[in-house]
Design a protein around this motif. Structure first.
Motif, PDB file in Angstrom:
ATOM      1  N   VAL A 626       0.826  -1.208   0.000  1.00 29.60           N
ATOM      2  CA  VAL A 626       0.000   0.000   0.000  1.00 29.60           C
ATOM      3  C   VAL A 626       0.861   1.259   0.000  1.00 29.60           C
ATOM      4  O   VAL A 626       0.340   2.370  -0.100  1.00 29.60           O
ATOM      5  CB  VAL A 626      -0.952   0.018   1.210  1.00 29.60           C
ATOM      6  CG1 VAL A 626      -1.918  -1.146   1.155  1.00 29.60           C
ATOM      7  CG2 VAL A 626      -0.190   0.033   2.527  1.00 29.60           C
ATOM      8  N   ILE A 627       2.174   1.105   0.127  1.00 36.81           N
ATOM      9  CA  ILE A 627       3.079   2.257   0.104  1.00 36.81           C
ATOM     10  C   ILE A 627       3.474   2.575  -1.331  1.00 36.81           C
ATOM     11  O   ILE A 627       3.355   3.707  -1.789  1.00 36.81           O
ATOM     12  CB  ILE A 627       4.314   1.981   0.978  1.00 36.81           C
ATOM     13  CG1 ILE A 627       3.877   1.817   2.448  1.00 36.81           C
ATOM     14  CG2 ILE A 627       5.337   3.098   0.844  1.00 36.81           C
ATOM     15  CD1 ILE A 627       4.994   1.400   3.383  1.00 36.81           C
ATOM     16  N   CYS A 628       3.955   1.586  -2.039  1.00 34.41           N
ATOM     17  CA  CYS A 628       4.215   1.698  -3.479  1.00 34.41           C
ATOM     18  C   CYS A 628       3.344   0.649  -4.162  1.00 34.41           C
ATOM     19  O   CYS A 628       3.763  -0.490  -4.368  1.00 34.41           O
ATOM     20  CB  CYS A 628       5.694   1.467  -3.790  1.00 34.41           C
ATOM     21  SG  CYS A 628       6.791   2.723  -3.076  1.00 34.41           S
ATOM     22  N   PRO A 629       2.112   0.992  -4.483  1.00 33.18           N
ATOM     23  CA  PRO A 629       1.125  -0.012  -4.899  1.00 33.18           C
ATOM     24  C   PRO A 629       1.443  -0.644  -6.244  1.00 33.18           C
ATOM     25  O   PRO A 629       2.079  -0.031  -7.112  1.00 33.18           O
ATOM     26  CB  PRO A 629      -0.176   0.797  -4.960  1.00 33.18           C
ATOM     27  CG  PRO A 629       0.270   2.197  -5.208  1.00 33.18           C
ATOM     28  CD  PRO A 629       1.571   2.349  -4.474  1.00 33.18           C
ATOM     29  N   PRO A 630       0.990  -1.872  -6.448  1.00 34.63           N
ATOM     30  CA  PRO A 630       1.273  -2.590  -7.699  1.00 34.63           C
ATOM     31  C   PRO A 630       0.682  -1.931  -8.933  1.00 34.63           C
ATOM     32  O   PRO A 630       1.151  -2.181 -10.041  1.00 34.63           O
ATOM     33  CB  PRO A 630       0.673  -3.978  -7.462  1.00 34.63           C
ATOM     34  CG  PRO A 630      -0.294  -3.808  -6.332  1.00 34.63           C
ATOM     35  CD  PRO A 630       0.252  -2.712  -5.484  1.00 34.63           C
ATOM     36  N   VAL A 631      -0.311  -1.069  -8.761  1.00 37.02           N
ATOM     37  CA  VAL A 631      -0.911  -0.432  -9.930  1.00 37.02           C
ATOM     38  C   VAL A 631       0.120   0.373 -10.699  1.00 37.02           C
ATOM     39  O   VAL A 631       0.062   0.444 -11.943  1.00 37.02           O
ATOM     40  CB  VAL A 631      -2.111   0.459  -9.507  1.00 37.02           C
ATOM     41  CG1 VAL A 631      -1.660   1.609  -8.612  1.00 37.02           C
ATOM     42  CG2 VAL A 631      -2.848   0.988 -10.725  1.00 37.02           C
TER      43      VAL A 631
END
Length: 694
Positions: A626-631
Motif C-alpha cells: 500500500v506504500i508503493c502499490p502494484p498499480v
C-alpha cells in the motif's frame, strides 16, 4: 594456494566455525575464472533464511525480550524472551505476529511488565487485525491472548503502536491510528488509554483519548518519574519528522487525563525524533537545531513550560536518526544519571555519556552499526548491533566494568566467512565537487579470482527512504553476488542520513536528480579507476531506491541493466491517492508542490519516459503493497510492452512493502542473478531461467 601475477604460488588458509559447530578450512589454489561464474555456498535460500534482524529490545524484570524475524513462517515477527538463565524461547507461538502497521512502517509493537506473582504481563499488536492483545505467558497451557481493542470497519481499521503498560492505573497507553473513511488519508491519530480488563474489546467508547487530535502524527507519551507530566512528539503535513517536529508537554491529573498540552521545543525547521525523562525528572531530547542531531536536557518549569535546553555533548555527529517508525530509541538514561547513546557519522557506536562532565566513552568491539533500539536495566545496557563480519545480534554492556557480551540472537556463520565480502568505505566526488559516501564490496572468493584481462561487473545499490542509510554490516544478499564474482557498491547518496542535515537536505526538490547523479558518479568512478567493467554496470534498489534505479535507466546511459524493487514510478499518482497517509505529502519536499511545479512531476517520472529506456530490467513487486502499490508497476510494464526492451515482471501474493517470506526472497534474488548473468554474458547452470519479454 593462490597464483600471483608473476606466476609464483602463495598459500592462503582460512579457519572458521559454521552454524553446525564444525571447523572448516578453505585452502588450495586460486583459480582464474570469469567474474559472475564462480561457485558459491551462499545460495539464495541461505540469504533469505538470514534476512531480517532483531528489533524492539526491552527488559522485563531480569529477562530480555525482543522481536525476531521468521522468514520460513510466512515472514511473521516472533516475540522472544531470554530468561535469566540464558535460555531463549518464544513468548507466542505461530501464527501470532507481533508487528504494528501504524504509519505503515509500524514501530514499537509490544510492552510487558514483570509482576510479583503470575509471571509477566505482555500487551502487543497482532499484525493481521492490528488489535492490541494482552497475554500472560505463564498462566497455563490453555491461556491464550485476549483482545483489548475493538475491530474497526472503516478503511484500514484501528491500529496501535508504542504501548506502555500502567498497571497501577489498569491501562495501557499507546498511539491510536484510526481510519474514518475508505481513503488512505481518512485517518486521525491520538494518544489513547486502553483498559487492561478487556472492556474495550467490543466497545470503542471504553477507549479513553488522552490528546485532542490536533496534530496529524504523534509518538507515544512518556510519563515523568513523578507521574505529573507527559511528553511526546507531534508533527503535521507536509512536514516529515526529519523536517520538523514539536515536543508536547502536558500535565497529568489525578484521574489520568492530560491537561494544558503545549509545544515546548522544536518547530517547522527543527527535527526532534526522541524525547524521554532522566531519573531526576528532566527532559532529554535529540534535536538537529545545529545541523546535527545532538542531545539536550531541560528542566520543566512551574508554569508547564520548559527551561532553556542545555547541549550535553555538542559534536558534528548524529546522536539520533530519522523517525521512520514510532518509538525508536537512540538514547536511554541509566539509573545512575549516565546516558547510553547511539551516535556517529556514517557508522555508529554505542557510547556512555556523563551529562554533567560531557564525557563520552564508546564501547569497544567489532560493531559498526547500532540499531535505534536500546534498553537499560540497572547499570546494564542492551542494544542491537552488527558489523562487516557479523549480522545483527543483541549486545549487553556492563557500564561498571566496560565489558560487553552477546546475550541474544547470537551471530553464527552460515558459511565459511572466507566467502564474506570485504568492504571498503569510500568517499567519491560528485557533480560540483560534492562528497558522496559509499561502501564498495569487490568480488571476493577464497579459491577463485577473475582473469587478469577482465574487469568485474558491478551492481550499484540505491537504498530506500530516500531519507535512509546503507549500514556497514554483513549482508548475505551482498555476499550472494560478491562470492560469485560480481561487485556491489552501496551508495549513501545526497539525502541520506548519518552525515548531518545539510547532506540530507541536498535532496530537497532534487529527488530523481541528486540521487541519480550520485549513483552514476560512483559507477563512473569505479569504471574510471579500473575497478569495474564500464560495459557491465547495473543499478538496483527497492522502494525509493527502486525509484532511483528506474530514474537512472531513464536518465543515464551508465547501466547495462537494472533491478527495480517495489518502486515509485509515477509521481503524480503517488502525490494524489496512490500511497499511504504518512508519505502522502512527502513529495512536497522531495520534488516541490504538485500545483506549483506540475511539469517537474512529469519530467522526472519514469513512467512518462519509458521510450528512453534501452537497458533490460527486472521489476519485483508485492501485491499487498500500500506504500508503493502494484498499480504503478502494472502501468509501467504495460507501457513497456512492444518496445523491444527485454524485461521481466514478478509479482508476489501476500507480500507488502519489503519482502518477508523466505520463498519470495529466494525467487527474487535468483531472478536478479539471472538478469545479470544474461546481460553480462556469464555462463551459469545453477540459475533458474528468467523469462525476459520485449
Amino acid at each position: 594456494m593462490a597464483t600471483t601475477e608473476t606466476g609464483q604460488t602463495t598459500t592462503e588458509t582460512r579457519h572458521t566455525t559454521t552454524e553446525t559447530g564444525q571447523a572448516t578450512t578453505e585452502t588450495g589454489p586460486t583459480t582464474a575464472a570469469a567474474h559472475g561464474g564462480w561457485p558459491s555456498p551462499v545460495d539464495a535460500a541461505l540469504a533469505a533464511a538470514h534476512d531480517g534482524r532483531p528489533e524492539y529490545v526491552g527488559t522485563v524484570g531480569d529477562e530480555l525480550w525482543w522481536t525476531a524475524p521468521r522468514p520460513a513462517e510466512g515472514g511473521r515477527r516472533a516475540l522472544v524472551r531470554r530468561r535469566a538463565d540464558g535460555t531463549e524461547e518464544g513468548v507466542l507461538p505461530a501464527p501470532w505476529n507481533v508487528r504494528s502497521r501504524v504509519v505503515e512502517y509500524g514501530g514499537q509493537p509490544w510492552a510487558a511488565t514483570a509482576r510479583p506473582t503470575g509471571g509477566p504481563l505482555v500487551v502487543f499488536s497482532h499484525f493481521p487485525d492490528q488489535r492490541l492483545y494482552v497475554h500472560e505467558p505463564e498462566a497455563g497451557a490453555d491461556s491464550a491472548p485476549r483482545p483489548l481493542t475493538p475491530v474497526s470497519g472503516f478503511g484500514g481499521g484501528a491500529r496501535w503502536v508504542d504501548p506502555v503498560i500502567h498497571e497501577d492505573r489498569g491501562e495501557v497507553w499507546a498511539v491510536l491510528e484510526e481510519f474514518t473513511g475508505p481513503a488512505p488519508t481518512d485517518v486521525r491519530r491520538v494518544l489513547a488509554a486502553v483498559p487492561l480488563d478487556g472492556s474495550a474489546a467490543e466497545d470503542r467508547g471504553a477507549v479513553r483519548e488522552l490528546s485532542d487530535g490536533r496534530h496529524r502524527f504523534v509518538t507515544g507519551p512518556r510519563l515523568s518519574p513523578d507521574g505529573r507530566r507527559a511528553a511526546w512528539i507531534a508533527w503535521d503535513h507536509p512536514r516529515m519528522p526529519w523536517d520538523g517536529t514539536e515536543v508536547q508537554l502536558a500535565e497529568v491529573t489525578s484521574d489520568g487525563t492530560f491537561r494544558g498540552a503545549r509545544t515546548v521545543a522544536g518547530g517547522p525547521a527543527e527535527s526532534i525524533p526522541q524525547v524521554t525523562w532522566d531519573p531526576a525528572g528532566r527532559l532529554l531530547f535529540a534535536s538537529d537545531r545545529t545541523g546535527w542531531w545532538n542531545l539536550y536536557r531541560a528542566e520543566p518549569t512551574a508554569d508547564g513550560g520548559l527551561g532553556e535546553p542545555v547541549p550535553l555533548h555538542p559534536r558534528d555527529e548524529e546522536f539520533a536518526g530519522p523517525l521512520w517508525k514510532i518509538g525508536l530509541t537512540w538514547f536511554t538514561p541509566l539509573e545512575n544519571g549516565l546516558i547510553a547513546v547511539v551516535h556517529g557519522k556514517g557508522t555508529t557506536a554505542l557510547g556512555i555519556l556523563d551529562p554533567d562532565s560531557g564525557t563520552l566513552v564508546d564501547v569497544a568491539g567489532p560493531w559498526t552499526e547500532w540499531a535505534a533500539t536500546l534498553a537499560a536495566h540497572g547499570t546494564r545496557v542492551v542494544g542491537v548491533a552488527a558489523g562487516p563480519r557479523s549480522a545483527y545480534e543483541l549486545v549487553e554492556l556492563d557500564t561498571r566494568t566496560g565489558r560487553t557480551r552477546i546475550v541474544g540472537a547470537a551471530h553464527r556463520d552460515a558459511v565459511d566467512p572466507a566467502y564474506y565480502p570485504e568492504p571498503q568505505v569510500r568517499t567519491f566526488t560528485g557533480p560540483g565537487g560534492r562528497e558522496i559516501h559509499a561502501q564498495v564490496y569487490p568480488p571476493h572468493h577464497p579459491r577463485f579470482t577473475g582473469p587478469a584481462d577482465e574487469l568485474p561487473p558491478y551492481v550499484i545499490w540505491a537504498h530506500g527512504g530516500p531519507t535512509g542509510h546503507a549500514p556497514l554490516v554483513l549482508d548475505l544478499e551482498i555476499a550472494y553476488f560478491t562470492s560469485r564474482g560480481i561487485g556491489v557498491a552501496e551508495v549513501n547518496y545526497g539525502g541520506s542520513t548519518g552525515y548531518g542535515r545539510e547532506y540530507r537536505d541536498r535532496l530537497r526538490e532534487q529527488w530523481g536528480v541528486v540521487d541519480v547523479e550520485d549513483c552514476a558518479a560512483v559507477a563512473a568512478a569505479l569504471a574510471a579507476e579500473g575497478t569495474a567493467d564500464p560495459a557491465r554496470l547495473a543499478v538496483r534498489g527497492g522502494s525509493a531506491g527502486g525509484w532511483t534505479a528506474a530514474a537512472s535507466l531513464v536518465g543515464t546511459d551508465v547501466y547495462a541493466c537494472g533491478t527495480i524493487i517495489y518502486p515509485i514510478l509515477d509521481l503524480r499518482g503517488w502525490a494524489k491517492d496512490e500511497t499511504h497517509d504518512f508519505e502522502s505529502q512527502y513529495l512536497e519536499g522531495l520534488v516541490g508542490p504538485l500545483d506549483g511545479v506540475p511539469d517537474r512531476y512529469v519530467e522526472r517520472s519514469p513512467i512518462e519516459h519509458v521510450d528512453r529506456i534501452t537497458a533490460p530490467f527486472l521489476l519485483l513487486q508485492g501485491l499487498d503493497d500500500v506504500i508503493c502499490p502494484p498499480v504503478q508497476a502494472e502501468r509501467f510494464v504495460a507501457r513497456m510492452a512492444g518496445r523491444g526492451v527485454p524485461h521481466a515482471y514478478l509479482a508476489f501474493e501476500g507480500e507488502g512493502h519489503g519482502f518477508r517470506r523466505a520463498d519470495t526472497m529466494t525467487r527474487a534474488l535468483e531472478a536478479e542473478l539471472a538478469l545479470y548473468t544474461r546481460t553480462f554474458g556469464v555462463t551459469r547452470t545453477d540459475v533458474p531461467d528468467l523469462d525476459l519479454r520485449s
